[in-house]
Design an enzyme around this catalytic site. Sequence first.
Site, PDB file in Angstrom:
ATOM      1  N   LYS A  38     118.334  50.273  68.615  1.00 52.36           N
ATOM      2  CA  LYS A  38     118.987  50.103  67.311  1.00 52.36           C
ATOM      3  C   LYS A  38     119.109  51.452  66.601  1.00 52.36           C
ATOM      4  CE  LYS A  38     114.529  48.844  65.278  1.00 52.36           C
ATOM      5  NZ  LYS A  38     113.639  47.710  64.999  1.00 52.36           N
ATOM      6  N   TYR A 298     118.136  77.188  45.438  1.00 51.95           N
ATOM      7  CA  TYR A 298     118.356  76.461  44.174  1.00 51.95           C
ATOM      8  C   TYR A 298     117.068  76.377  43.363  1.00 51.95           C
ATOM      9  CZ  TYR A 298     122.952  74.698  45.646  1.00 51.95           C
ATOM     10  OH  TYR A 298     124.252  74.591  46.018  1.00 51.95           O
TER      11      TYR A 298
HETATM   12  C1  LIG Z   1     112.449  47.745  65.742  1.00 48.64           C
HETATM   13  C2  LIG Z   1     111.878  46.517  66.320  1.00 48.64           C
HETATM   14  C3  LIG Z   1     111.092  46.568  67.479  1.00 48.64           C
HETATM   15  C4  LIG Z   1     110.642  47.877  68.114  1.00 48.64           C
HETATM   16  O1  LIG Z   1     109.527  48.389  67.421  1.00 48.64           O
HETATM   17  P1  LIG Z   1     108.831  49.783  67.847  1.00 48.64           P
HETATM   18  O2  LIG Z   1     107.659  49.904  66.947  1.00 48.64           O
HETATM   19  O3  LIG Z   1     109.860  50.842  67.603  1.00 48.64           O
HETATM   20  O4  LIG Z   1     108.472  49.657  69.278  1.00 48.64           O
HETATM   21  C5  LIG Z   1     110.686  45.367  68.036  1.00 48.64           C
HETATM   22  N1  LIG Z   1     111.028  44.173  67.471  1.00 48.64           N
HETATM   23  C6  LIG Z   1     111.764  44.096  66.356  1.00 48.64           C
HETATM   24  C7  LIG Z   1     112.093  42.770  65.781  1.00 48.64           C
HETATM   25  C8  LIG Z   1     112.203  45.255  65.734  1.00 48.64           C
HETATM   26  O5  LIG Z   1     112.925  45.171  64.614  1.00 48.64           O
END
Ligand SMILES: *Cc1c(COP(=O)(O)O)cnc(C)c1O
Length: 406
Positions: A38, A298
Amino acid sequence: MTFTRPIWAEISRNKLIHNFRLLRRRAGAEAETVAVVKANAYGHGLEACAQALAADGARWFAVTCVEEAVALRAALGDHAEVQRASTTEDAENTEKNCEAFGPRILALSGVWPGEAEAVIEHGLTPSVWEPEHLELLEAAARKRGSGAGSVAVHLEIDTGMSRQGAQPARLEPVLARLGPGSPLRVEAVMTHFHSPDHAEATAAQIRQFVTAVDTIVRSGIRPEFLSAGSSADVLSQTTASVTELARTIGARRMVRTGISLYGYPPHGGIGAELQPVLAWKARISSVREIEAGTTAGYGGTFTARRRTRLALLPAGYADGLNRLLSNKGWVLVRGQRAPVVGRVSMDQSMVDVTEIAGAAAGDEAVLIGEQGAERVTAADLAELTGTIPYEVLCAIAPRVTRVMVG
Ligand SMILES: *Cc1c(COP(=O)(O)O)cnc(C)c1O
């Protein structure tokens, strides 16, 4: 890919594959390991990472939403190296779907209006928990004349995270819609642990999960997978009871690993066996000398206490270099640490190279990665900015070109 503004991220295919194989081994041969890609593969570049993982045998991917899933399906289209390594009969449906579409793609955040058609057209697998999700998918399936049980969904249960998923006490209206004749098939029952580093909290969630799975199975549903656990659970292996539960109902365990695929353990630091996949680099644009008493950046928040050599980097907060690193962070130049001085600007930042003999325009500066004997990690930047490596990596902007390396 060509880019001329000298800031880029190198993504190591070998390290990604090393981490993937390590996680698969830890999850065990019986389990299905979902590669979570993702948010542009946690900032690493969705397309190239997913293609590399698919070529190494990844059969399941997870993204956040249907939009990302459609993009991933397009990226995997020509790389649908369907693996036939499965040994259990339960995987039969997975095999059929893989044959038709290539690797499986799970959308973790449900279904929004206007997305159900794409789910069916591209063979995507949404997580569902609201009756509305089911309504949208049923309507789209009926419109296409899809048969009973032809659309796989992963039914999420809220076992204590209180974010998404059906609450165990309110499962009835969801299950009522999933009876025989529904075009939807509950392929997996899933949940998410909120504190995988706290055994008691996870045990409480597992108890909720057991009850929900029991209710679901008694309603006549036969999931192929129980999907629970992220990187932390796979690495700590504290949730074996879910694997046992899966066995008792004739299902398999599924785990969803994200951050550790990219080489970071979920709870800070650097794991001995994991290898950080991303290196973030830029080239020094120019070097100038300022006199003692002169300010930089800045707000003039940095004042030179001596004659100081400043190197300019084409890396600002719009590239994902957090502004909280102003006067705090450091990069590597010629194998030495060069402190960030003054405020990080939108597109640029300055580092002090007074102590680094010979530092010059064109030199490579490492924002994340190794140089000589020194190393800076996303975990270091996270510590300096009060966040987690996940956010540091995701924040690297799309305008920073990702380059796949060996
Ligand atoms: C992002 C996510 C994962 C992966 O988690 P990690 O800690 O990055 O391994 C697994 N399950 C769900 C539902 C997630 O949203």
